[in-house]
Design a protein around this motif. Structure first.
Motif, mmCIF file in Angstrom:
data_model
loop_
_atom_site.group_PDB
_atom_site.id
_atom_site.type_symbol
_atom_site.label_atom_id
_atom_site.label_comp_id
_atom_site.label_asym_id
_atom_site.label_seq_id
_atom_site.Cartn_x
_atom_site.Cartn_y
_atom_site.Cartn_z
ATOM 1 N N HIS A 18 4.063 -4.302 6.844
ATOM 2 C CA HIS A 18 2.670 -3.898 7.111
ATOM 3 C C HIS A 18 1.941 -4.028 5.778
ATOM 4 N N GLU A 67 2.122 -0.617 3.671
ATOM 5 C CA GLU A 67 0.939 -0.317 2.868
ATOM 6 C C GLU A 67 -0.011 0.645 3.583
ATOM 7 N N ASN A 68 -0.911 1.201 2.787
ATOM 8 C CA ASN A 68 -1.861 2.182 3.301
ATOM 9 C C ASN A 68 -3.247 1.878 2.738
ATOM 10 N N ALA A 69 -4.279 2.167 3.520
ATOM 11 C CA ALA A 69 -5.643 1.968 3.040
ATOM 12 C C ALA A 69 -5.872 2.706 1.715
ATOM 13 N N SER A 97 -0.560 5.694 -1.317
ATOM 14 C CA SER A 97 0.298 6.189 -0.234
ATOM 15 C C SER A 97 1.111 5.073 0.424
ATOM 16 N N PRO A 150 0.434 -0.434 13.934
ATOM 17 C CA PRO A 150 -0.635 0.549 14.121
ATOM 18 C C PRO A 150 -1.025 0.642 15.599
ATOM 19 N N VAL A 165 -0.559 8.825 5.720
ATOM 20 C CA VAL A 165 0.263 7.717 6.219
ATOM 21 C C VAL A 165 0.264 7.695 7.747
ATOM 22 N N GLU A 204 -2.717 5.846 9.095
ATOM 23 C CA GLU A 204 -2.674 4.379 9.051
ATOM 24 C C GLU A 204 -2.199 3.817 10.395
ATOM 25 N N PHE A 205 -1.458 4.640 11.140
ATOM 26 C CA PHE A 205 -0.805 4.137 12.347
ATOM 27 C C PHE A 205 -1.301 4.773 13.636
#
Lengths: 140, 140, 140, 140
Positions: free
Chosen positions: C26, C52-54, C58, D77, D102, D105-106
């Motif tokens: 991801h 990955e994270n926005a 994180s 996601p 986190v 994100e999903f």
């Protein structure tokens, strides 16, 4: 001071400091520059910016940069009084969850002002991180 | 300056600053207090300490606190000249891998002095993080 | 098994598992897809990918995803036997410093094979993270 | 399924998986063992535990271990349907701010059940992380 009013001049010095931090953002990967500034009990202001890393997980947000810098200067839990976060994004930028977690180590509640070139809104840490995980959870 | 000699007086101001950072460590969970100080090209010194969190992964090490604080003050990649890490542990305390990663964002190499109450040893970032993952890897 | 030879067929199943992890990366922010797979003492293989994270800090790397998944399945310190990291980058991709730190929690040393579509090279954790910070430092 | 009722048997398999993850916690520093389990759209369950590190910031929480393991198995996601967090602490243990980040994100929202040996309470991600920072903020 009147930190319950987002338009109060009480915020002026913090907003200015946050924009100064913003100018120093190291964000070559996201191109998303963020500045932050916090007010310590007693009146000191500490600025931060995001500090990204080629290995993305080793990056740090502006809010945490400001908090950690303030701790290195002597800030203790209970001495964090207000926070400003600034970006040029048209939608105001709230702190990420990890930054909220670090804020909660140093304040039970906190006024948090989100600012861009045109708008500002006021939040509180208690609103942004309800049911926070804290040292009280660790100690049972 | 003579940063290739761990006993050189060139290190004195950095060591002193690192111990001042150490006094501010927020380490109620590990009880392991760490201080750091870095030298910027041009001569500025920035101190850091570890800033722990009840949620351990949201903690930050002293070295990264110092680096991020320096960036918020304007330090750019290539302007990081030397680092000192201090603890009272009888065995000298090296930077963790994540801190080495963040150092590598701002310097290809760097003298790193490890200090406790009785000893000091000199390392280099190139020795502590060989084959580093950097922006050059990201860009292929 | 012959993990001291990067061309050994001993690596085949790990390399295949790492590419399977790679397919699940991801990584919408960096577009840099990474896969990893580790071998547990006893023979089990666990794959990982970067997540990955926005909020970039994180995010998590592929190597740490694999390690943490393995721990959740019962892997203990001392039971980590080998690691493969795969990307399509023309330059082979080494683990970041933070991943080396997490590997060092579970192995004093470890063969680490870096793989892309055309090449492979063999490293060891001891070479990639000399003077590691470990529990021995924490305990003085 | 009836995930809007904390007492529903719909939760049983997730709670059991979370306790199995809990048994594998690597938490020698905090001694605070946490287990987690998530439900993927389609029905798969993935467990996690906290994975601590001698360098505390390189630790990972149980919730993120489960999420990252699920991603490595193919979760995308929008495919995260429910989460359980278990500890033996007398006060129920909520996810830390970084784990909430986190999760966001999903999933836009998510039922989150907190469980110990005697009690359970039901929360939602939307309640625990209002005004979340997401990819929509990054993209302006």
């Amino acid at each position: 001071m009147y930190f319950n009013d987002p338009q109060s001049h009480a915020w002026d010095a913090l907003v200015e400091a946050a924009w100064q931090g913003w100018e120093h953002a190291h964000a070559p990967y996201s191109k998303f520059h963020v500045g932050a500034a916090l007010l310590r009990a007693g009146g000191g202001i500490v600025a931060g910016c995001n500090v990204e890393n080629a290995a993305y997980p080793s990056s740090l947000c502006a809010e945490r940069t400001a908090i950690c810098a303030a701790v290195a200067q002597g800030m203790k839990p209970g001495e964090l009084s207000a926070l400003v976060v600034v970006t040029e994004a048209p939608t105001l930028t709230p702190p990420c969850g990890a930054c909220r977690q670090v804020l909660a180590e140093f304040a039970d509640d906190l006024p948090i002002l989100l600012v861009n070139r045109h708008h500002r809104t006021l939040h509180s840490l208690a609103d942004l991180l309800p049911h926070a995980f804290t040292v009280r959870n660790l100690n049972g």
